[in-house]
Design a protein around this motif. Structure first.
Motif, PDB file in Angstrom:
ATOM      1  N   ALA A  62       0.820  -1.210   0.000  1.00 25.72           N
ATOM      2  CA  ALA A  62       0.000   0.000   0.000  1.00 25.72           C
ATOM      3  C   ALA A  62       0.853   1.259   0.000  1.00 25.72           C
ATOM      4  CB  ALA A  62      -0.928  -0.011   1.216  1.00 25.72           C
ATOM      5  N   HIS A  63       2.033   1.177   0.611  1.00 30.54           N
ATOM      6  CA  HIS A  63       2.921   2.331   0.696  1.00 30.54           C
ATOM      7  C   HIS A  63       4.162   2.075  -0.155  1.00 30.54           C
ATOM      8  CE1 HIS A  63       0.250   3.713   3.821  1.00 30.54           C
ATOM      9  NE2 HIS A  63       0.421   2.573   4.476  1.00 30.54           N
ATOM     10  N   ASP A  64       5.130   2.958  -0.081  1.00 28.83           N
ATOM     11  CA  ASP A  64       6.328   2.834  -0.908  1.00 28.83           C
ATOM     12  C   ASP A  64       7.003   1.485  -0.691  1.00 28.83           C
ATOM     13  OD1 ASP A  64       5.882   5.346  -1.847  1.00 28.83           O
ATOM     14  OD2 ASP A  64       7.338   6.331  -0.532  1.00 28.83           O
ATOM     15  N   ALA A  65       7.387   0.862  -1.801  1.00 30.82           N
ATOM     16  CA  ALA A  65       8.019  -0.448  -1.728  1.00 30.82           C
ATOM     17  C   ALA A  65       9.514  -0.319  -1.456  1.00 30.82           C
ATOM     18  CB  ALA A  65       7.795  -1.211  -3.031  1.00 30.82           C
ATOM     19  N   ARG A  66      10.040  -1.286  -0.719  1.00 29.99           N
ATOM     20  CA  ARG A  66      11.477  -1.405  -0.538  1.00 29.99           C
ATOM     21  C   ARG A  66      12.085  -2.051  -1.785  1.00 29.99           C
ATOM     22  NH1 ARG A  66      12.372  -4.419   5.134  1.00 29.99           N
ATOM     23  NH2 ARG A  66      14.495  -4.302   4.336  1.00 29.99           N
ATOM     24  N   THR A  67      13.388  -1.929  -1.910  1.00 25.12           N
ATOM     25  CA  THR A  67      14.072  -2.562  -3.032  1.00 25.12           C
ATOM     26  C   THR A  67      13.937  -4.075  -2.936  1.00 25.12           C
ATOM     27  OG1 THR A  67      15.664  -0.766  -3.164  1.00 25.12           O
ATOM     28  CG2 THR A  67      16.311  -2.859  -4.152  1.00 25.12           C
ATOM     29  N   GLY A  68      13.701  -4.708  -4.068  1.00 26.06           N
ATOM     30  CA  GLY A  68      13.648  -6.167  -4.110  1.00 26.06           C
ATOM     31  C   GLY A  68      12.391  -6.682  -4.770  1.00 26.06           C
ATOM     32  N   ILE A  69      12.414  -7.970  -5.108  1.00 26.45           N
ATOM     33  CA  ILE A  69      11.267  -8.650  -5.719  1.00 26.45           C
ATOM     34  C   ILE A  69      11.145 -10.042  -5.115  1.00 26.45           C
ATOM     35  CG2 ILE A  69      10.390  -9.733  -7.832  1.00 26.45           C
ATOM     36  CD1 ILE A  69      11.427  -7.402  -9.406  1.00 26.45           C
ATOM     37  N   ILE A  70       9.921 -10.393  -4.754  1.00 25.01           N
ATOM     38  CA  ILE A  70       9.603 -11.773  -4.378  1.00 25.01           C
ATOM     39  C   ILE A  70       8.982 -12.434  -5.599  1.00 25.01           C
ATOM     40  CG2 ILE A  70       8.272 -13.265  -2.856  1.00 25.01           C
ATOM     41  CD1 ILE A  70       8.210 -10.873  -0.855  1.00 25.01           C
ATOM     42  N   LEU A  71       9.694 -13.365  -6.212  1.00 23.11           N
ATOM     43  CA  LEU A  71       9.149 -14.117  -7.343  1.00 23.11           C
ATOM     44  C   LEU A  71       8.391 -15.302  -6.771  1.00 23.11           C
ATOM     45  CD1 LEU A  71       8.832 -14.590 -10.361  1.00 23.11           C
ATOM     46  CD2 LEU A  71      11.065 -15.736 -10.364  1.00 23.11           C
ATOM     47  N   TYR A  72       7.050 -15.277  -6.935  1.00 18.67           N
ATOM     48  CA  TYR A  72       6.187 -16.236  -6.245  1.00 18.67           C
ATOM     49  C   TYR A  72       5.627 -17.272  -7.215  1.00 18.67           C
ATOM     50  CZ  TYR A  72       3.284 -18.152  -2.632  1.00 18.67           C
ATOM     51  OH  TYR A  72       2.738 -19.015  -1.719  1.00 18.67           O
ATOM     52  N   PHE A  73       5.612 -18.540  -6.748  1.00 13.28           N
ATOM     53  CA  PHE A  73       5.071 -19.665  -7.523  1.00 13.28           C
ATOM     54  C   PHE A  73       3.919 -20.278  -6.724  1.00 13.28           C
ATOM     55  CE2 PHE A  73       9.778 -19.602  -8.162  1.00 13.28           C
ATOM     56  CZ  PHE A  73       9.772 -19.049  -9.424  1.00 13.28           C
ATOM     57  N   HIS A  74       2.720 -20.216  -7.293  1.00 15.03           N
ATOM     58  CA  HIS A  74       1.530 -20.699  -6.592  1.00 15.03           C
ATOM     59  C   HIS A  74       1.492 -22.220  -6.529  1.00 15.03           C
ATOM     60  CE1 HIS A  74      -0.629 -22.230 -10.140  1.00 15.03           C
ATOM     61  NE2 HIS A  74      -0.131 -21.191 -10.801  1.00 15.03           N
ATOM     62  N   GLY A  75       0.662 -22.735  -5.613  1.00 13.07           N
ATOM     63  CA  GLY A  75       0.447 -24.171  -5.493  1.00 13.07           C
ATOM     64  C   GLY A  75      -0.750 -24.647  -6.297  1.00 13.07           C
ATOM     65  N   GLY A  76      -1.001 -25.963  -6.199  1.00 11.00           N
ATOM     66  CA  GLY A  76      -2.128 -26.568  -6.911  1.00 11.00           C
ATOM     67  C   GLY A  76      -1.773 -27.854  -7.618  1.00 11.00           C
ATOM     68  N   SER A  77      -0.779 -28.592  -7.091  1.00 12.57           N
ATOM     69  CA  SER A  77      -0.405 -29.906  -7.638  1.00 12.57           C
ATOM     70  C   SER A  77       0.010 -29.852  -9.105  1.00 12.57           C
ATOM     71  CB  SER A  77      -1.553 -30.913  -7.470  1.00 12.57           C
ATOM     72  OG  SER A  77      -1.859 -31.080  -6.098  1.00 12.57           O
ATOM     73  N   TYR A  78       0.436 -28.689  -9.568  1.00 15.17           N
ATOM     74  CA  TYR A  78       0.866 -28.464 -10.957  1.00 15.17           C
ATOM     75  C   TYR A  78      -0.276 -28.535 -11.962  1.00 15.17           C
ATOM     76  CZ  TYR A  78       5.611 -29.213  -9.154  1.00 15.17           C
ATOM     77  OH  TYR A  78       6.777 -29.135  -8.432  1.00 15.17           O
ATOM     78  N   ILE A  79      -1.506 -28.724 -11.474  1.00 23.12           N
ATOM     79  CA  ILE A  79      -2.635 -28.820 -12.407  1.00 23.12           C
ATOM     80  C   ILE A  79      -3.724 -27.791 -12.118  1.00 23.12           C
ATOM     81  CG2 ILE A  79      -2.247 -31.275 -12.835  1.00 23.12           C
ATOM     82  CD1 ILE A  79      -4.637 -31.868 -11.039  1.00 23.12           C
TER      83      ILE A  79
END
Length: 297
Positions: A62-79
């Protein structure tokens, strides 16, 4: 420990399930409906994007972001699943760290079996690097199948000569398609989500006849983790996949990798998604956020 909260969540997850196997479309629809009920913090902002030629969702604080990135991979048994089914997880991490997340909409089986999802993840990471984001400013994170993708993408990146991300966080990761850990039997009945039969059903779609005795699908059994970044594994004692995490932690320690194995009693698979409902979920996300902020430059 919030015993009453844990009992309520467990009872909710044990409501009567379909007696016959669901179609892929039914599984995807039901999973999306279940995850849509999870709480998303107010104020985070989402934007559609593309990364590595795949769609994705940027989640900003909601406010200013800090430096960096979280690269996120969702779940779901690959399907099953999408960046939106993981929104309670990504938004809570963003809210706690003030670090932007990019959640990848990788290809799903059975239309796109192994290794399609991993190829998409590596392409996304490579594009971040090509765009000038330093590896020291990138953390991988993922839940369930996405936790497996986080580890396997590190393997592929290392073998491709790419730098490692700064850290990797995994919530109840699936890391052993041989399903040979002792918890697969000792936790049967305690786990409200999974059975051996359910894994057989979804694994057949993801592997499409390929050998599970492979480092990229069973890294807890076969991966050489030399040179890996610091790892945080969070898992519950009621999970069939408990030993996926304990075995990977052993391999990491043997390879000289910094690793934290965070085990919470009597909670279900990806219990962190119950933030705002289960005290242990909020506490685990606090620990994950601290881990990320400590390791990103």
């Amino acid at each position: 420990m919030s015993r009453k909260q844990r009992m309520i969540v467990d009872e909710m997850l044990r409501r009567p399930q379909p007696t016959k196997p669901q179609t892929v479309d039914e599984m995807r629809s039901n999973f999306a409906a279940m995850m849509a009920a999870m709480k998303v913090p107010a104020g985070v902002r989402t934007t559609q994007t593309t990364l590595g030629n795949r769609p994705g969702v940027i989640v900003d604080p909601a406010h200013d972001a800090r430096t960096g990135i979280i690269l996120y991979f969702h779940g779901g048994s690959y399907i099953m699943g999408s960046p939106y089914t993981a929104m309670s997880l990504t938004s809570n991490l963003v809210n706690r760290t003030s670090i932007r997340s990019v959640s990848l909409d990788y290809r799903l089986a059975p239309e796109h079996p192994f290794p399609a999802a991993l190829e998409d993840a590596l392409a996304a990471y490579r594009e971040l690097l090509d765009n000038g984001v330093e590896a020291a400013n990138i953390a991988f994170a993922g839940d369930s199948a996405g936790g497996g993708i986080a580890i396997s993408t590190c393997l592929m990146a290392r073998d491709a000569g790419l730098p490692m991300p700064a850290a990797a966080v995994m919530f109840s990761p699936g890391l052993d398609k041989t399903h040979s850990g002792a918890s697969m039997d000792s936790k049967m009945g305690l786990d409200p989500f999974f059975t051996r039969e359910s894994f057989t059903y979804t694994d057949a779609m993801y592997l499409a006849g390929q050998d599970p005795n492979h480092a990229l699908v069973s890294p807890a059994r076969f991966a050489d983790l030399t040179g890996f970044p610091p790892l945080l594994l969070q898992v519950g004692t009621n999970e069939l996949l408990l030993d996926d995490s304990t075995l990977l932690a052993d391999r990491a320690r043997a390879a000289g990798v910094d690793v934290i194995l965070d085990v919470t009693a009597d909670v279900p698979h990806v219990f962190q998604a119950f933030a705002g409902i289960l005290d242990e979920a909020d506490q685990a996300l606090d620990r994950a956020a601290l881990f990320i902020t400590q390791h990103l430059r």
